[in-house]
Design a protein around this motif. Structure first.
Motif, mmCIF file in Angstrom:
data_model
loop_
_atom_site.group_PDB
_atom_site.id
_atom_site.type_symbol
_atom_site.label_atom_id
_atom_site.label_comp_id
_atom_site.label_asym_id
_atom_site.label_seq_id
_atom_site.Cartn_x
_atom_site.Cartn_y
_atom_site.Cartn_z
ATOM 1 N N THR A 548 0.831 -1.206 0.000
ATOM 2 C CA THR A 548 0.000 0.000 0.000
ATOM 3 C C THR A 548 0.862 1.252 0.000
ATOM 4 N N ASN A 549 1.872 1.287 0.857
ATOM 5 C CA ASN A 549 2.745 2.460 0.942
ATOM 6 C C ASN A 549 3.527 2.673 -0.352
ATOM 7 N N GLU A 550 4.032 1.591 -0.923
ATOM 8 C CA GLU A 550 4.820 1.729 -2.157
ATOM 9 C C GLU A 550 3.936 2.170 -3.319
ATOM 10 N N ALA A 551 2.721 1.627 -3.397
ATOM 11 C CA ALA A 551 1.806 2.053 -4.457
ATOM 12 C C ALA A 551 1.410 3.511 -4.268
ATOM 13 N N SER A 552 1.239 3.922 -3.020
ATOM 14 C CA SER A 552 0.856 5.307 -2.740
ATOM 15 C C SER A 552 1.969 6.276 -3.111
ATOM 16 N N ILE A 553 3.203 5.910 -2.830
ATOM 17 C CA ILE A 553 4.338 6.761 -3.205
ATOM 18 C C ILE A 553 4.441 6.857 -4.719
ATOM 19 N N ARG A 554 4.219 5.747 -5.392
ATOM 20 C CA ARG A 554 4.227 5.754 -6.871
ATOM 21 C C ARG A 554 3.124 6.660 -7.400
ATOM 22 N N ASP A 555 1.927 6.571 -6.800
ATOM 23 C CA ASP A 555 0.811 7.415 -7.228
ATOM 24 C C ASP A 555 1.155 8.897 -7.092
ATOM 25 N N ARG A 556 1.760 9.231 -5.976
ATOM 26 C CA ARG A 556 2.121 10.624 -5.717
ATOM 27 C C ARG A 556 3.066 11.151 -6.793
ATOM 28 N N THR A 557 4.021 10.325 -7.187
ATOM 29 C CA THR A 557 5.005 10.739 -8.189
ATOM 30 C C THR A 557 4.383 10.908 -9.564
ATOM 31 N N VAL A 558 3.427 10.051 -9.894
ATOM 32 C CA VAL A 558 2.835 10.052 -11.233
ATOM 33 C C VAL A 558 1.706 11.070 -11.363
ATOM 34 N N ILE A 559 0.841 11.157 -10.356
ATOM 35 C CA ILE A 559 -0.397 11.920 -10.488
ATOM 36 C C ILE A 559 -0.180 13.418 -10.351
ATOM 37 N N VAL A 560 0.748 13.840 -9.491
ATOM 38 C CA VAL A 560 0.965 15.271 -9.272
ATOM 39 C C VAL A 560 1.239 16.021 -10.578
ATOM 40 N N PRO A 561 2.202 15.582 -11.411
ATOM 41 C CA PRO A 561 2.415 16.325 -12.668
ATOM 42 C C PRO A 561 1.237 16.242 -13.631
ATOM 43 N N ILE A 562 0.491 15.137 -13.598
ATOM 44 C CA ILE A 562 -0.681 15.021 -14.471
ATOM 45 C C ILE A 562 -1.723 16.064 -14.078
ATOM 46 N N VAL A 563 -1.963 16.213 -12.775
ATOM 47 C CA VAL A 563 -2.930 17.206 -12.299
ATOM 48 C C VAL A 563 -2.521 18.607 -12.746
#
Length: 730
Positions: A548-563
């Motif tokens: 969960t933590n690793e997927a969440s960190i990955r999400d943070r890295t990917v989604i922020v620039p997309i937003v």
């Protein structure tokens, strides 16, 4: 755009005349139909507040990506165990060593709970600790039962006739799940009550009226009822996953956003009532003036939220469409129900401060008087000094972001305040291996059973190893729950249960299963198996936390620039410019950095929180950027409107004066609604409440009031580059 329609309150035009050609019967029928439709929808959706738990789940494994190793292990566990039971770890502890009579009484209570309907499987006998002061047992609770009710029934049955001085704790997965259920128990009543009360107080202060705040709150509540109705059916059909956390955010987001949009419309409607004696004409003009900013604002928030669909975690990805549904109905209510209500009430909605038709007074909002008049004069005098100073202070606040601890928190720390499961975990760690009751699961090929066990036994983080054994064919002793200890390297392997050619091993952790040390043990085991036995899979509670933590960190890295990219494109289309949207994005990101920096210091040094979930910065970013851009949209659409008539620099000052009060009120409302999340005793929501509330206030009083107007004024007409507006005027 002509002067006649370009700027509400623009001083260069003559008073407007009533030119409405709409039949009188339609003026009465249309608002009545709209109000009736919303009333019916709300009456249907209202009862679903009490049914939301029917379609919600707080099972963390259900939200992991299907490709996660812990997910695959969880899905394959059913081949080794009966049903989808939730293990409850029961701990008994006494001041002194437990006597034989004490252990007999405890055994009798465990025998009694085996007959409960909520128990699904064999109850283990009580296992005394080495010091004899405590005993533990495993009780599998039915996965179909309400975990909160099942845990309460288990506690009641176990507590009957216990020996004097023996304390009982229920911990493990079932205990912690029960704590979460209890934490979210007041979400329908307490959360809504606090949020609505806070909004009502602010609205009464802003409008000094009673009827108008009630109309605005009705708009928010009707939007929430229909949004909840829609989300419930989507979750019930399996389209969406819904959790208590998502539900709480939906409630707050709809109330806050719908109220903000309503405030914007009310301001335009009141302004138009000063220009025309006819409330129908005022309604049409108010809709024309507020439609674009509300639609753009809501569309920006929806676009930002839907970027969460790129998340690997379903707890994140499902929030996007759930919240987007809420925002959509918030916009719809603000643009249909509220105009219909105000059209029906007319000037009486503002009683006792009814706006009187007076074209001369209508221009006073753009004059340099009052608070916003003083702010605009200061910006006119020293724009560069103001924006540089404001930016420097915000940048200083960003420094604290280096102290943010967002790598994850133990499950035992998720619930704030008292927690029986957390207390039980602490007692367990005093008398047993800290990871008892939440083992590491290893699924390995049957022919590699011995090699798989040896890898587990070789890890320093594992206390002992057991196997799910075949009780019918095994010659070694097997416990009543079908688990058999595994001997040291070189000893004979027990006869295992085999499922699809694989076997299940269980490793008892030396550290608490929800600790970062336990996650590191899982990480080490996966590395070791990758080298020794690639076909082996490692799962369990600790593995779920890690994935969960690793997927969440990955999400943070990917989604922020997309937003950022998505919102930038929307702003470019809205403002018909490139430079202004880029500046707005940069100021919003700066504001977010300051909010996170200050929050990190507050969490660490004031509130003493144990850390933060990796999703906290991601959710904080999505909400603050999307909602922070809202206020810039409200401001800059009005600035652009005024600039078309008065030039950019004067348009900036007039836009600030005309929107200052309403945007400040909207910011206070949104901050108050998000602060209400803190009444739910869950660490994630408390942190999100502070971050968003503080960030919104920062946007309202610093970024939108000082930084953006001063920077835009300093740049002048070039801020609209490369549009035609950027090449003409002042």
């Amino acid at each position: 755009m002509s002067a006649e329609h370009s700027s509400t309150g623009s001083g260069s035009r003559a008073p407007r005349t009533v030119t409405s050609r709409v039949p009188r019967w339609l003026r009465v029928t249309l608002p009545a139909v709209l109000i009736l439709v919303w009333l019916v929808g709300a009456s249907v959706g209202g009862p679903y507040f009490g049914r939301i738990d029917e379609v919600s789940s707080n099972d963390r494994t259900a939200y992991l990506p299907e490709t996660a190793e812990a997910t695959e292990v969880q899905e394959r566990l059913s081949g080794f165990t009966e049903g989808d039971a939730i293990p409850a770890l029961v701990v008994f502890v006494a001041p002194d060593e437990l006597s034989d009579d004490d252990l007999t009484a405890i055994g009798d209570r465990l025998t009694a709970v085996a007959d409960l309907e909520v128990v699904d499987g064999d109850v283990s006998p009580a296992i005394p600790s080495d010091d004899g002061v405590a005993a533990q047992a495993f009780v599998p609770l039915s996965g179909d039962a309400d975990v909160g009710e099942a845990t309460a029934e288990l506690r009641e049955t176990l507590g009957e006739d216990l020996p004097a001085g023996v304390d009982l704790y229920i911990t493990g997965p079932a205990g912690f799940s029960s704590d979460l259920v209890s934490a979210f128990a007041g979400i329908d009543g307490i959360l809504l009550g606090v949020a609505l009360a806070a909004v009502l107080v602010i609205l009464i202060i802003v409008y000094r009226s009673l009827l108008l705040p009630l109309a605005v709150l009705a708009t928010s509540m009707f939007a929430l009822c229909i949004a909840l109705l829609t989300v419930w059916h989507l979750a019930n059909s399996g389209v969406l996953l819904l959790s208590g956390q998502t539900q709480g955010i939906l409630f707050i987001l709809v109330i806050g956003a719908a109220t903000d949009y309503a405030l914007l419309y009310v301001a335009r409607f009141r302004e138009e009532l000063l220009h025309t004696p006819d409330r129908w004409t005022a309604t049409l003009r108010a809709l024309r003036g507020s439609f674009e900013p509300i639609l753009a604002s809501g569309g920006t928030v929806i676009a930002g939220l839907l970027c969460l669909l790129f998340s690997e975690l379903r707890s994140n990805s499902t929030l996007g469409p759930v919240a987007a549904v809420g925002i959509a109905f918030s916009m719809l209510a603000a643009l249909t129900l509220l105009p219909a209500l105000l059209l029906a009430f007319g000037r009486a909605a503002f009683w006792p401060r009814r706006p009187v038709y007076d074209p001369a007074a209508a221009e006073s909002g753009a004059e340099e008087v009052g608070l916003w008049g003083r702010v605009s004069r200061a910006i006119r005098a020293r724009p560069r000094t103001i924006w540089i100073t404001t930016a420097a202070v915000l940048a200083l606040g960003c420094v604290g972001i280096t102290q943010l601890q967002a790598s994850g928190v133990p499950q035992s720390e998720l619930v704030l305040g008292s927690s029986e499961a957390r207390d039980g975990q602490e007692v367990l760690a005093e008398h047993f291996p800290a990871g008892s009751g939440s083992p590491v699961y290893v699924i390995a090929p049957q022919e590699d059973l011995r090699r798989a066990a040896d890898v587990l036994l070789a890890d320093d983080g594992i206390e002992d190893v057991a196997i799910t054994a075949d009780t019918a064919s095994s010659t070694a002793p097997v416990t009543e729950d079908g688990v058999q200890p595994f001997g040291p390297p070189g000893s004979p392997a027990p006869e295992p249960v085999v499922s699809d050619g694989t076997v299940l091993l269980q490793g008892t952790l030396g550290d608490a299963a929800d600790s970062l040390a336990a996650e590191q043990t899982v990480r080490d085991l996966r590395t070791a198996y990758a080298d020794e036995l690639p076909a082996a899979l490692v799962g369990g509670e600790s593995a779920t936390d890690l994935d969960t933590n690793e997927a969440s960190i990955r999400d943070r890295t990917v989604i922020v620039p997309i937003v950022l990219v998505v919102i930038l494109v929307i702003l470019m289309l809205l403002l018909r410019a490139v430079l202004a949207p880029v500046l707005l994005i940069l100021t919003t990101v700066l504001s977010f950095g300051t909010a996170m920096g200050v929050s990190a210091l507050v969490f660490n040094d004031v509130l003493g929180f144990p850390g933060a979930d990796p999703a906290v910065p991601l959710f904080g970013f999505v909400f603050l950027v999307a909602l922070g851009i809202d206020y810039n949209i409200f401001l800059m659409t009005r600035v652009r409107e005024e600039s078309l008539v008065h030039g950019t620099r004067e348009g900036v000052l007039r836009g600030l004066r005309l929107t200052g009060g309403i945007i400040t009120s909207a910011g206070l409302v949104l901050a108050a609604t998000f602060t209400a999340l803190a009444v739910i005793p869950v660490l994630f929501l408390a942190q999100l409440a502070f971050i968003v509330a503080f960030g919104v206030l920062l946007d309202t009083f610093a970024v939108r009031s000082l930084l953006v107007p001063a920077l835009t004024y300093d740049i002048g007409r070039k801020v609209w580059w490369p549009s035609k507006l950027g090449r003409a005027g002042k």
